[in-house]
Write an enzyme that holds these catalytic residues in place. Structure first.
Site, short mmCIF file in Angstrom:
data_model
loop_
_atom_site.label_atom_id
_atom_site.label_comp_id
_atom_site.label_asym_id
_atom_site.label_seq_id
_atom_site.Cartn_x
_atom_site.Cartn_y
_atom_site.Cartn_z
N SER A 175 0.90 -1.38 0.12
CA SER A 175 -0.15 0.12 0.15
C SER A 175 0.71 1.24 -0.29
O SER A 175 0.55 2.28 -0.58
CB SER A 175 -0.96 0.09 1.31
OG SER A 175 -1.88 -1.02 1.29
N ASP A 208 -4.75 5.28 -11.64
CA ASP A 208 -6.11 5.61 -12.06
C ASP A 208 -6.74 5.41 -13.43
O ASP A 208 -8.13 4.96 -13.44
CB ASP A 208 -5.98 7.39 -12.15
CG ASP A 208 -5.73 7.94 -10.81
OD1 ASP A 208 -5.74 7.51 -9.68
OD2 ASP A 208 -5.16 9.19 -10.71
N ARG A 226 -7.75 1.19 -12.82
CA ARG A 226 -8.51 0.74 -11.74
C ARG A 226 -9.95 0.29 -12.28
O ARG A 226 -10.60 -0.48 -11.80
CB ARG A 226 -8.71 1.51 -10.39
CG ARG A 226 -7.44 1.24 -9.61
CD ARG A 226 -7.27 2.31 -8.37
NE ARG A 226 -6.20 2.14 -7.53
CZ ARG A 226 -5.22 2.63 -7.09
NH1 ARG A 226 -5.80 3.87 -6.96
NH2 ARG A 226 -4.41 2.33 -6.61
N GLU A 268 -4.12 -3.79 -7.17
CA GLU A 268 -4.21 -2.59 -7.83
C GLU A 268 -4.80 -1.71 -6.76
O GLU A 268 -5.66 -0.87 -7.06
CB GLU A 268 -4.98 -2.59 -9.02
CG GLU A 268 -4.09 -3.31 -10.11
CD GLU A 268 -4.81 -3.08 -11.42
OE1 GLU A 268 -5.40 -1.95 -11.72
OE2 GLU A 268 -4.76 -4.06 -12.15
N GLN A 324 -9.00 -0.66 1.33
CA GLN A 324 -8.48 0.36 2.30
C GLN A 324 -7.99 1.58 1.75
O GLN A 324 -8.32 2.58 1.92
CB GLN A 324 -7.85 -0.19 3.18
CG GLN A 324 -8.59 -1.25 4.38
CD GLN A 324 -8.96 -2.57 3.75
OE1 GLN A 324 -8.32 -3.13 2.77
NE2 GLN A 324 -9.88 -3.19 4.25
N1 CAA Z 1 -2.16 11.00 -10.16
C1 CAA Z 1 -0.88 11.73 -10.09
N2 CAA Z 1 -0.21 12.03 -9.22
C2 CAA Z 1 -0.62 11.72 -8.16
C3 CAA Z 1 -1.75 11.11 -7.69
C4 CAA Z 1 -2.66 10.39 -8.86
N3 CAA Z 1 -3.60 9.91 -8.92
N4 CAA Z 1 -1.75 10.68 -6.47
C5 CAA Z 1 -0.81 11.23 -5.98
N5 CAA Z 1 0.00 11.83 -6.82
C6 CAA Z 1 1.26 12.54 -6.43
C7 CAA Z 1 0.87 13.66 -5.61
O1 CAA Z 1 0.45 14.97 -6.09
C8 CAA Z 1 2.16 14.10 -4.87
O2 CAA Z 1 2.95 14.83 -5.57
P1 CAA Z 1 4.05 15.79 -4.95
O3 CAA Z 1 5.14 15.05 -4.03
O4 CAA Z 1 4.70 16.59 -6.07
O5 CAA Z 1 3.17 16.65 -4.11
C9 CAA Z 1 2.90 12.62 -4.95
O6 CAA Z 1 2.11 11.83 -6.02
C10 CAA Z 1 2.57 11.73 -3.43
O7 CAA Z 1 1.05 11.72 -3.50
P2 CAA Z 1 0.68 11.36 -1.71
O8 CAA Z 1 1.68 12.07 -0.69
O9 CAA Z 1 -0.89 11.14 -1.93
O10 CAA Z 1 1.41 9.88 -1.65
P3 CAA Z 1 1.02 8.73 -0.41
O11 CAA Z 1 2.38 8.21 -0.07
O12 CAA Z 1 0.50 9.43 0.50
O13 CAA Z 1 0.47 7.54 -1.08
C11 CAA Z 1 -1.26 6.35 -1.83
C12 CAA Z 1 -0.72 7.73 -1.69
C13 CAA Z 1 -2.67 6.52 -2.41
C14 CAA Z 1 -1.65 5.52 -0.56
C15 CAA Z 1 -0.53 5.43 -3.02
O14 CAA Z 1 0.76 5.06 -2.49
C16 CAA Z 1 -1.25 4.04 -3.54
O15 CAA Z 1 -2.17 4.32 -4.52
N6 CAA Z 1 -0.97 2.95 -3.12
C17 CAA Z 1 -1.39 1.86 -3.36
C18 CAA Z 1 -0.57 1.04 -4.37
C19 CAA Z 1 -1.26 0.14 -5.44
O16 CAA Z 1 -2.30 0.35 -5.72
N7 CAA Z 1 -0.46 -1.23 -5.48
C20 CAA Z 1 -0.95 -2.22 -6.27
C21 CAA Z 1 0.13 -2.42 -7.43
S1 CAA Z 1 -0.48 -3.17 -8.83
C22 CAA Z 1 -0.80 -4.78 -8.24
O17 CAA Z 1 -1.60 -5.00 -7.25
C23 CAA Z 1 -0.21 -5.96 -8.78
C24 CAA Z 1 -0.90 -6.49 -10.36
O18 CAA Z 1 0.10 -6.93 -11.06
C25 CAA Z 1 -2.46 -6.52 -10.52
#
Ligand code: CAA
Length: 415
Positions: free
Chosen positions: A134, A243, A246, A369, A373
């Site tokens: 995460s 984005d 999903r 993905e 949570q």
């Molecule tokens: N689009 C563009 N930029 C974005 C963004 C988005 N949707 N969301 C955040 N950002 C940018 C922010 O603007 C920020 O930029 P700056 O540093 O320049 O201000 C930067 O990214 C950091 O953003 P956050 O502070 O919001 O980041 P965070 O560390 O708090 O994490 C989170 C946010 C939503 C928890 C993210 O880490 C997340 O989505 N985690 C889940 C990861 C995931 O989905 N993993 C699955 C991998 S794929 C898989 O499952 C395997 C497969 O093969 C199917």
């Protein structure tokens, strides 16, 4: 216009029909076999490639149909209706391609996307690690600059399609000191020295698609493979990719829900107890009606989220909608699959019947993905930001409960 009020292009409808045919002919009949054997269904993947379905999400100028996220959702839904595992085996190619589509240089797009569109190269997405799931910024895989190359070291976890894929979008730390530009994204090809698929996971569900560990032992990739041509953009690429992807997972969930509902419906009309088909009993009717309502609500949310991305591209609203669609539809898939097993009763618990697989396959939808949570966290962050636009409602809420201490707003803490 279909019944969700979302307009489908002719191309999207055509691709949906092709996917349905392939699902009926090549996916459903073989689903149990490949699930049991934990083997990839290459026959169905070939049919998908020959029918041009890998072109769905690739822009026209790079050899694709340019049919967008909505068409991708329709295709994923049809395939997942027959076999949720095969649904992700298809959709993960879009997940792995989006970093190139959204963030790649012109040269990278021209080089890689036509091969992916043609089905000549399968793709995977390497973001998660043992200690960074995460918390996707907490990666430890490193990429070091070395002349005209980068050298990648470390291990990735949960790489879906690993081993089958020819091309991997890999996220690695290039600047450990930086907060916002720590991570970069690279394209790594199968067969690059030092790049190996190690542990192949033994899974509860989606058993026909491999999920593996990918190991990088001083893997040398040319700077030309740095996605976007600039270091430090990797986290952004990962987030915007998620984005876009999903709604595709959400669509797999809608397909899985519909597949389970259809089987339960057929069974409930066939299975007799107390002298009548169990579909005549009100308690079964209530379950079936709830399953149908939830599936339909999920479908509409997914199509709306997908259509929004096609209409206006990356935006805060589309990010929130994608998280909502993913979270809602995958929770629904788990609920519907659980109730479908209940409709099948004791037979539902047995692997001789197809419904147990729907139940096993559904669980991962709530996890991969981005766990549900994380989706709720994303949605909540958007809501907190939107609260600022609702100032005009302040006057309707009494201020009695206001605390005397002034701190930063709660929304910026613990999220
Ligand atoms: N689009 C563009 N930029 C974005 C963004 C988005 N949707 N969301 C955040 N950002 C940018 C922010 O603007 C920020 O930029 P700056 O540093 O320049 O201000 C930067 O990214 C950091 O953003 P956050 O502070 O919001 O980041 P965070 O560390 O708090 O994490 C989170 C946010 C939503 C928890 C993210 O880490 C997340 O989505 N985690 C889940 C990861 C995931 O989905 N993993 C699955 C991998 S794929 C898989 O499952 C395997 C497969 O093969 C199917």
């Amino acid at each position: 216009m279909d019944h969700t009020n979302v307009v489908f292009s002719d191309k999207a409808k055509e691709l949906q029909a092709i996917a349905r045919k392939i699902a009926d002919e090549h996916v459903r009949p073989l689903a149990a076999k490949y699930d049991k054997a934990q083997e990839y269904n290459y026959e169905a993947a070939r049919a998908v490639a020959e029918a041009g379905l890998f072109k769905t999400f690739i822009p026209e100028e790079y050899g694709g149909h340019g049919a967008g996220v909505l068409a991708l959702a329709l295709v994923a839904e049809e395939l997942a209706k027959a076999d949720s595992g095969f649904g992700v085996a298809f959709a993960v190619n879009a997940l792995g391609s989006f970093p190139i589509i959204l963030g790649g240089t012109e040269e990278q797009k021209k080089h890689w996307l036509p091969q992916i569109a043609a089905g000549d190269k399968f793709v995977a997405f390497c973001l998660s690690e043992k200690f960074a799931g995460s918390d996707a910024q907490g990666l430890s895989v490193r990429a070091f600059e070395d002349g005209d190359d980068y050298i990648i070291c470390g291990e990735k976890k949960w790489t879906t399609n690993g081993g089958v894929a020819d091309v991997y979008s890999v996220f690695a730390v290039t600047d450990p000191e930086s907060k916002s530009r720590r991570i970069s994204a690279f394209i790594v090809e199968k067969g690059t020295p030092g790049f190996e698929v190690k542990k192949v996971e033994d899974k509860m569900g989606i058993r026909c698609v491999p999920v593996v560990e990918t190991h990088f032992d001083h893997v040398r990739v040319p700077k030309a493979n740095l996605i976007g041509g600039r270091a430090g953009l990797g986290f952004r690429h990962a987030m915007s990719t998620l984005d876009y992807a999903r709604p595709g997972v959400a669509a797999q969930a809608v397909g899985a829900s519909q597949g389970a509902l259809d089987l339960a419906n057929v069974y409930a009309n066939r299975r007799k107890q107390f002298g009548i088909p169990i579909s005549g009993h009100q308690m079964v009717q209530q379950m079936m009606a709830d399953m149908a309502m939830k599936t339909e609500a999920a479908r509409r949310l997914v199509y709306t989220a997908a259509a929004g991305i096609d209409e206006s591209g990356p935006s805060a609203l589309n990010s929130k909608m994608a998280a909502m669609a993913k979270c809602f539809a995958t929770d629904v898939a788990m609920e519907v699959a659980t109730d479908a097993v209940q409709v099948f009763g004791g037979y539902g618990f047995m692997e001789d019947y197809p419904i147990a697989k729907f139940f096993r396959d559904a669980k991962i939808l709530q996890i991969y993905e981005g766990t549900n949570q994380v989706q709720r966290l994303v949605i909540a962050r958007h809501l907190i930001r939107e609260a600022g636009e609702l100032e005009h409602l302040q006057e309707f809420i009494p201020h009695e409960e206001q605390q005397s201490y002034s701190e930063e707003p709660v929304g910026s803490r613990n999220l």
